[in-house]
Design a protein around this motif. Structure first.
Motif, PDB file in Angstrom:
ATOM      1  N   GLU A  98       0.868  -1.184   0.000  1.00 33.82           N
ATOM      2  CA  GLU A  98       0.000   0.000   0.000  1.00 33.82           C
ATOM      3  C   GLU A  98       0.902   1.231   0.000  1.00 33.82           C
ATOM      4  OE1 GLU A  98      -1.334   1.846   3.458  1.00 33.82           O
ATOM      5  OE2 GLU A  98       0.842   1.782   3.681  1.00 33.82           O
ATOM      6  N   GLU A 135      -2.443 -12.264  -2.303  1.00 33.61           N
ATOM      7  CA  GLU A 135      -3.794 -12.684  -1.947  1.00 33.61           C
ATOM      8  C   GLU A 135      -4.239 -13.767  -2.927  1.00 33.61           C
ATOM      9  OE1 GLU A 135      -6.530  -9.760  -0.163  1.00 33.61           O
ATOM     10  OE2 GLU A 135      -5.556  -8.332  -1.498  1.00 33.61           O
ATOM     11  N   TYR A 159      -5.377   3.262  11.750  1.00 35.75           N
ATOM     12  CA  TYR A 159      -6.475   4.235  11.760  1.00 35.75           C
ATOM     13  C   TYR A 159      -6.888   4.710  13.151  1.00 35.75           C
ATOM     14  CZ  TYR A 159      -6.962   3.176   6.838  1.00 35.75           C
ATOM     15  OH  TYR A 159      -6.723   3.020   5.504  1.00 35.75           O
TER      16      TYR A 159
END
Ligand code: HAM
Length: 429
Positions: free
Chosen positions: A83, A115, A263
């Motif tokens: 990312e 993935e 987050y």
């Protein structure tokens, strides 16, 4: 014959026809981000593995199972970026971009996660990310959400719904985590293997489970919203008011937890129902602690990343034409002299009408076969240069898309004729 090699599983080629769609999407995103004052930052594809484990979190799927990690020749552990946020923060701290400054940045490029490949989920995929640093309030959260909304409008995409949640500050979250763990333990018999494993390592992620049998248990679970600290509650309320004032529909999803640990407070996802299981096309949130965690000063931050592969699937499904790549004019000629003149003509067209797509026939052949090729390439016009045209400095123009008689014109007359088409370069007719 030698054995043919295939691309690595989960890593896709983008062939020219699809690339036209990618170009249209990327141009639209760049334009919208510029309209909001975001500046581009270009970041390396490879970073130290430690950067990702320290930011995304040791006990996340990405770090535990999905990173492409390898030793450098000197023994350092490196990873292909899964990312962009971590690298962006690293770069800002390294180059001192955050000292009492607001930064609004964007980046684009490939990300890599090991993935299980399926539609909308690949091992190499593309993101455009936007990150705003130095702004603590919900106003910039709203701005980032409005960027998404504007982009979907611009691209004519419907059926993308906004979900938001707040994860509070870390203290409130750890209180909630304990509460949730107690609850899930009390429901242990009803949990599946995955959830039982996550219960101890990362219980918030259990809320993400898609297992239908688990839904009643999860629906009855305590929510983060009930444990929110006062300041985070105010932040969320203000964000909701700003979105309402902007006329944006949203849904508060108390089970939206995101798969990355950095987050705090606001998290959001833009989700479509048209793509099946992999419906999240854009996701992000606030990460007020990350800059400091990575060695910078205490700096609030918030951002999102758009999954371009999924956006492309949506655009293709609704028949978006992409940028135009067909030549407007295809120049054909026969004979040595005429071929030289044709080349000068093609260059003159490109000089005088920038943006016009001019393709010159190469490789010889009869007029008939050259015109067939012009047609196959999707050209609107053919410019024909034969011996007579070469001698007279004229050109014969044939409209390949309309049943009109062909005309012989001076070069100036041809330029005037093509002028209106030259500006029409962005989208296919
Ligand atoms: P993320 O939710 O991991 O967030 O990824 C953002 C988006 O990238 C997803 O919503 C999805 O559209 C796309 N995506 C992720 N994995 C794949 C995959 N394997 N194949 C295709 N598309 C995929 C982040 O990456 C955060 N850095 C977002 C962010 C920026 N938060 C704050 N700033």
């Amino acid at each position: 014959m030698s054995k043919r090699l295939q691309a690595v599983r989960g890593m896709n080629d983008v062939l020219p026809e699809r690339a036209a769609l990618w170009q249209a999407l990327e141009a639209a995103i760049r334009e919208v981000l510029a309209e909001y004052g975001y500046q581009e930052i270009r970041l390396p594809l490879i970073e130290r593995t430690e950067l990702f484990s320290r930011s995304i979190g040791e006990v996340t799927d990405i770090v535990e199972k999905e990173m492409y990690t390898f030793p450098d020749r000197n023994g350092d552990s490196l990873a292909l970026r899964p990312e962009g946020t971590a690298g962006c923060v690293r770069a800002c701290v390294q180059h001192g971009l955050l000292h009492n400054q607001v930064q609004r940045l964007w980046y684009a490029g490939s990300m890599f996660r090991y993935e299980r490949p399926q539609k909308g989920r690949y091992r190499q995929f593309y993101q455009v990310g936007a990150e705003a640093f130095g702004l603590p309030g919900p106003d910039v959260d709203a701005e980032l959400i409005l960027i998404g909304a504007r982009l979907w409008r611009q691209l004519g995409l419907q059926s993308i719904a906004l979900q938001i949640n707040s994860l509070g500050v870390p203290e409130a979250r750890s209180r909630y985590r304990a509460q949730l763990t107690d609850y899930l333990r009390s429901q242990f018999d009803a949990l599946d293997g995955d959830s039982r494993r996550r219960l101890e390592s990362n219980p918030l992620r259990v809320l993400d489970s898609k297992n239908p049998q688990l839904q009643p248990v999860l629906d009855a679970a305590p929510t983060m919203l009930d444990s929110l600290d006062q300041e985070s509650r105010r932040h969320l309320d203000r964000l909701c008011r700003l979105l309402e004032r902007a006329g944006l529909d949203y849904q508060i999803n108390p089970r939206l937890v995101r798969g990355l640990d950095y987050y705090t407070r606001t998290v959001f996802e833009w989700v479509t129902t048209t793509l099946g299981a992999q419906g999240t096309v854009c996701a992000g949130g606030r990460y007020d602690g990350l800059v400091q965690q990575l060695g910078g000063s205490d700096t609030p931050a918030v951002g999102f990343a758009i999954g371009l592969d999924r956006m492309i699937d949506m655009l293709a499904d609704q028949g978006h034409p992409g940028v135009a790549t067909d030549p407007t004019i295809y120049v054909v000629s026969a004979g040595d002299e005429a071929q030289m003149e044709a080349q000068v003509l093609a260059e003159t067209l490109r000089d005088r009408l920038p943006g016009l797509r001019v393709e010159q026939h190469c490789g010889g052949g009869s007029f008939k076969s050259q015109l067939r090729r012009a047609d196959r390439r999707g050209a609107r016009f053919a410019a024909i240069v034969g011996d007579r045209e070469a001698a007279e400095a004229t050109v014969t123009l044939k409209d390949l898309r309309a049943d009109l008689p062909q005309e012989t014109l001076s070069w100036e007359a041809l330029l005037a004729r093509l002028q209106p088409t030259a500006n029409d370069v962005s989208v296919k007719e």
